[in-house]
Design a protein around this motif. Structure first.
Motif, PDB file in Angstrom:
ATOM      1  N   CYS A 139     -12.409 -61.156 -12.762  1.00  0.00           N
ATOM      2  CA  CYS A 139     -11.459 -61.114 -13.734  1.00  0.00           C
ATOM      3  C   CYS A 139      -9.648 -61.268 -12.923  1.00  0.00           C
ATOM      4  O   CYS A 139      -9.388 -62.166 -12.527  1.00  0.00           O
ATOM      5  CB  CYS A 139     -10.913 -59.993 -14.251  1.00  0.00           C
ATOM      6  SG  CYS A 139     -12.459 -59.137 -16.195  1.00  0.00           S
ATOM      7  N   VAL A 142     -10.585 -63.558 -19.730  1.00  0.00           N
ATOM      8  CA  VAL A 142      -9.711 -62.446 -19.124  1.00  0.00           C
ATOM      9  C   VAL A 142      -8.985 -62.777 -17.748  1.00  0.00           C
ATOM     10  O   VAL A 142      -7.315 -62.469 -17.849  1.00  0.00           O
ATOM     11  CB  VAL A 142     -10.334 -61.322 -18.602  1.00  0.00           C
ATOM     12  CG1 VAL A 142      -9.835 -59.845 -17.441  1.00  0.00           C
ATOM     13  CG2 VAL A 142     -11.671 -60.158 -19.867  1.00  0.00           C
ATOM     14  N   TRP A 173      -9.329 -68.591 -22.851  1.00  0.00           N
ATOM     15  CA  TRP A 173      -8.315 -67.587 -23.190  1.00  0.00           C
ATOM     16  C   TRP A 173      -7.849 -67.992 -25.120  1.00  0.00           C
ATOM     17  O   TRP A 173      -7.932 -66.826 -25.916  1.00  0.00           O
ATOM     18  CB  TRP A 173      -7.095 -67.417 -22.240  1.00  0.00           C
ATOM     19  CG  TRP A 173      -6.241 -68.689 -23.063  1.00  0.00           C
ATOM     20  CD1 TRP A 173      -6.145 -70.188 -22.343  1.00  0.00           C
ATOM     21  CD2 TRP A 173      -4.704 -68.526 -23.833  1.00  0.00           C
ATOM     22  NE1 TRP A 173      -4.864 -70.683 -22.472  1.00  0.00           N
ATOM     23  CE2 TRP A 173      -3.940 -69.615 -23.714  1.00  0.00           C
ATOM     24  CE3 TRP A 173      -4.211 -67.355 -24.241  1.00  0.00           C
ATOM     25  CZ2 TRP A 173      -2.382 -69.882 -23.901  1.00  0.00           C
ATOM     26  CZ3 TRP A 173      -3.099 -67.533 -24.966  1.00  0.00           C
ATOM     27  CH2 TRP A 173      -2.195 -69.139 -24.713  1.00  0.00           C
ATOM     28  N   ALA A 177     -11.140 -54.624 -21.614  1.00  0.00           N
ATOM     29  CA  ALA A 177     -12.117 -55.616 -22.501  1.00  0.00           C
ATOM     30  C   ALA A 177     -13.250 -55.681 -22.757  1.00  0.00           C
ATOM     31  O   ALA A 177     -13.718 -54.094 -22.517  1.00  0.00           O
ATOM     32  CB  ALA A 177     -12.510 -57.211 -20.962  1.00  0.00           C
ATOM     33  N   VAL A 210      -6.700 -54.310 -15.281  1.00  0.00           N
ATOM     34  CA  VAL A 210      -8.175 -54.712 -16.091  1.00  0.00           C
ATOM     35  C   VAL A 210      -8.666 -53.522 -16.459  1.00  0.00           C
ATOM     36  O   VAL A 210      -9.375 -52.096 -15.046  1.00  0.00           O
ATOM     37  CB  VAL A 210      -9.058 -55.204 -15.138  1.00  0.00           C
ATOM     38  CG1 VAL A 210      -9.559 -55.920 -16.484  1.00  0.00           C
ATOM     39  CG2 VAL A 210      -8.252 -56.891 -15.446  1.00  0.00           C
ATOM     40  N   VAL A 245      -5.668 -53.857 -20.344  1.00  0.00           N
ATOM     41  CA  VAL A 245      -6.562 -55.342 -20.507  1.00  0.00           C
ATOM     42  C   VAL A 245      -7.331 -54.493 -20.734  1.00  0.00           C
ATOM     43  O   VAL A 245      -8.070 -53.736 -19.230  1.00  0.00           O
ATOM     44  CB  VAL A 245      -6.395 -56.364 -19.818  1.00  0.00           C
ATOM     45  CG1 VAL A 245      -6.926 -57.036 -20.697  1.00  0.00           C
ATOM     46  CG2 VAL A 245      -4.497 -56.875 -20.075  1.00  0.00           C
ATOM     47  N   LEU A 303     -17.550 -56.912 -19.984  1.00  0.00           N
ATOM     48  CA  LEU A 303     -17.776 -58.341 -19.096  1.00  0.00           C
ATOM     49  C   LEU A 303     -18.686 -58.990 -18.527  1.00  0.00           C
ATOM     50  O   LEU A 303     -19.805 -58.134 -18.812  1.00  0.00           O
ATOM     51  CB  LEU A 303     -16.503 -58.097 -17.701  1.00  0.00           C
ATOM     52  CG  LEU A 303     -15.710 -57.108 -17.902  1.00  0.00           C
ATOM     53  CD1 LEU A 303     -15.090 -56.892 -16.374  1.00  0.00           C
ATOM     54  CD2 LEU A 303     -15.023 -58.188 -18.866  1.00  0.00           C
ATOM     55  N   TRP A 310      -6.409 -64.958 -19.769  1.00  0.00           N
ATOM     56  CA  TRP A 310      -5.372 -64.727 -20.216  1.00  0.00           C
ATOM     57  C   TRP A 310      -4.792 -63.734 -19.812  1.00  0.00           C
ATOM     58  O   TRP A 310      -2.988 -64.190 -20.297  1.00  0.00           O
ATOM     59  CB  TRP A 310      -6.130 -63.292 -21.559  1.00  0.00           C
ATOM     60  CG  TRP A 310      -5.302 -63.275 -22.567  1.00  0.00           C
ATOM     61  CD1 TRP A 310      -5.233 -63.343 -23.653  1.00  0.00           C
ATOM     62  CD2 TRP A 310      -4.404 -61.845 -22.545  1.00  0.00           C
ATOM     63  NE1 TRP A 310      -4.481 -63.141 -24.359  1.00  0.00           N
ATOM     64  CE2 TRP A 310      -3.611 -62.018 -24.125  1.00  0.00           C
ATOM     65  CE3 TRP A 310      -3.857 -60.551 -21.676  1.00  0.00           C
ATOM     66  CZ2 TRP A 310      -2.817 -61.154 -24.095  1.00  0.00           C
ATOM     67  CZ3 TRP A 310      -3.391 -60.169 -21.903  1.00  0.00           C
ATOM     68  CH2 TRP A 310      -2.907 -59.836 -23.281  1.00  0.00           C
ATOM     69  N   ARG A 348     -15.738 -62.750 -17.403  1.00  0.00           N
ATOM     70  CA  ARG A 348     -14.255 -62.776 -16.626  1.00  0.00           C
ATOM     71  C   ARG A 348     -13.272 -63.362 -16.514  1.00  0.00           C
ATOM     72  O   ARG A 348     -12.308 -62.748 -16.718  1.00  0.00           O
ATOM     73  CB  ARG A 348     -15.029 -61.903 -15.249  1.00  0.00           C
ATOM     74  CG  ARG A 348     -16.206 -60.978 -15.672  1.00  0.00           C
ATOM     75  CD  ARG A 348     -17.012 -61.048 -14.360  1.00  0.00           C
ATOM     76  NE  ARG A 348     -17.179 -59.088 -13.772  1.00  0.00           N
ATOM     77  CZ  ARG A 348     -18.235 -59.408 -14.478  1.00  0.00           C
ATOM     78  NH1 ARG A 348     -18.905 -59.848 -14.721  1.00  0.00           N
ATOM     79  NH2 ARG A 348     -18.986 -57.860 -14.125  1.00  0.00           N
ATOM     80  N   LEU A 395      -9.771 -57.055 -25.723  1.00  0.00           N
ATOM     81  CA  LEU A 395     -10.154 -58.156 -25.343  1.00  0.00           C
ATOM     82  C   LEU A 395     -11.560 -58.991 -25.734  1.00  0.00           C
ATOM     83  O   LEU A 395     -11.865 -57.564 -24.943  1.00  0.00           O
ATOM     84  CB  LEU A 395      -9.286 -59.463 -24.218  1.00  0.00           C
ATOM     85  CG  LEU A 395      -7.442 -59.390 -23.655  1.00  0.00           C
ATOM     86  CD1 LEU A 395      -8.013 -60.266 -22.379  1.00  0.00           C
ATOM     87  CD2 LEU A 395      -7.566 -59.936 -24.343  1.00  0.00           C
ATOM     88  N   THR A 396     -11.862 -59.397 -26.423  1.00  0.00           N
ATOM     89  CA  THR A 396     -12.959 -59.756 -26.486  1.00  0.00           C
ATOM     90  C   THR A 396     -13.175 -61.127 -26.989  1.00  0.00           C
ATOM     91  O   THR A 396     -12.747 -61.851 -27.678  1.00  0.00           O
ATOM     92  CB  THR A 396     -13.752 -58.752 -27.560  1.00  0.00           C
ATOM     93  OG1 THR A 396     -15.172 -58.448 -27.621  1.00  0.00           O
ATOM     94  CG2 THR A 396     -12.811 -58.938 -29.298  1.00  0.00           C
TER      95      THR A 396
END
Length: 267
Positions: free
Chosen positions: A18, A242, A220, A205, A145, A203, A208, A245, A239, A265-266
Motif C-alpha cells: 500500500c 489503496v 482508484w 481497507a 493504513v 484508511v 488486501l 487512493w 494494495r 475502502l473496498t
C-alpha cells in the motif's frame, strides 16, 4: 489541492504494497519524498523493478535507514532539508504468523508494532517541534493504513468473512485498534495548539490482495468508499489501489472531505 513544489512526503512501511504504491505515484508526480527503511537496498530494488528511472530516485527520494520504533530514526525521516514534511503516509504493520491455538491461530511477528510505532511517531513529532519550532511551522497531515473489522459503527465486513476477521485475525486487529486509538485520541485534544498534526485520515481497507506493483490494481476511481458511520462493505482490495487512493485523495487533495474520518475502502 496540494502544490508538489511546496509539499513533501514521509513514507513509513514503504516496502509494503500500500505505502509502496503511494510512494511510486508520488515520485512519478514529482513530489520530494523521504522513506524510512530498515534495508534501503530492498526498497531501491522494488522501485527500479517497477520501472522507476534511477534519475527520479536520485532527484526526489531520500531513503533513511532506520527503525520505525526508534524516535531518532523517525525524526530523521520526518525532516527534509531541515523542514517538517507536509504529508505522512504510514502503511506499517506486522507480518502474520501462524500459531498452535484454536482461539488465536494468527498473531504477528511483533503483536504490538502498530501501537509502538504510533507512540514513537508522536514522540518524534513532539521533539521536533520542541527542538526547532520553525522547522515545524506547518503541521503535517497523516494518512495511515488500517483494516476493516474493527469498526465501532455498523458492520463493515461481509457475513462470510466475519469468522476470519473477528476470530482468526483477532490478535492483529487488537494492535490496529490501539494504533487508531492513539492517533484519534491525540487529534481529539480540545486545544488545537497541542495537536501535532493538522489532520488524520484513517484508511480501513478490506482484505488486501496483490504484491509490490503499483500498476496491478483496478484503479482508484473504481473503488467503493465509505465511513465508519456508512461503511463500504466488500471482500477484497488490491494494495496498489489503496496506495493510489491515498495519493489521489490525501496527497493531491489534502485529504478533502476525508480528514478526521475512518474511511472504508473496498473493490
Amino acid at each position: 489541492m496540494s502544490d508538489k513544489s511546496n509539499s513533501t512526503i514521509a513514507i513509513f512501511g514503504a516496502t509494503g504494497g500500500c505505502a509502496n504504491a503511494t510512494l511510486v505515484r508520488s515520485l512519478l508526480a514529482g513530489y520530494d519524498v523521504s522513506a524510512l527503511a530498515r534495508t534501503p537496498a530492498k526498497l531501491t530494488s522494488q522501485l527500479l523493478a517497477q520501472g522507476l528511472p534511477q534519475e527520479t530516485l536520485d532527484q526526489h527520494l531520500t531513503i533513511v535507514q532506520g527503525d520505525a520504533t526508534n524516535v531518532e530514526d523517525v525524526k530523521r525521516a520526518l525532516l527534509l532539508d531541515g523542514k517538517l514534511v507536509s504529508f505522512i503516509v504510514s502503511g506499517l504493520g506486522g507480518k502474520p504468523v501462524l500459531q498452535k491455538s484454536l482461539r488465536t491461530p494468527v498473531t504477528l511477528d511483533n503483536p504490538h508494532i502498530g501501537a509502538i510505532y504510533a507512540e514513537t511517531f508522536l514522540n518524534a513529532l513532539r521533539e521536533i517541534c520542541a527542538e526547532n519550532p520553525s522547522a515545524a511551522a506547518t503541521k503535517p497531515l497523516l494518512a495511515y493504513v488500517s483494516t476493516t473489522g474493527i469498526s465501532n459503527g455498523p458492520e463493515d465486513v461481509p457475513f462470510w468473512f466475519r469468522f476470519l476477521y473477528h476470530i482468526v485475525l483477532a490478535v492483529p486487529h487488537v494492535d490496529k485498534r490501539k494504533m487508531e486509538s492513539i492517533f484519534m485520541s491525540h487529534m481529539a485534544q480540545p486545544e488545537a495548539s497541542e495537536r501535532l498534526l493538522r489532520g488524520v485520515v484513517g484508511v480501513r481497507a478490506s482484505l488486501l490482495t496483490g504484491g509490490i506493483d503499483y500498476k496491478s490494481g483496478k484503479g482508484w476511481k473504481t473503488l467503493r468508499v465509505g465511513t465508519e458511520e456508512k461503511p463500504a462493505v466488500g471482500y477484497t482490495i488490491a494494495r496498489a489501489d489503496v496506495g493510489e487512493w491515498i495519493f489521489e485523495e490525501v496527497v493531491k487533495e489534502d485529504g478533502g472531505e476525508w480528514v478526521g474520518n475512518s474511511v472504508t475502502l473496498t473493490s
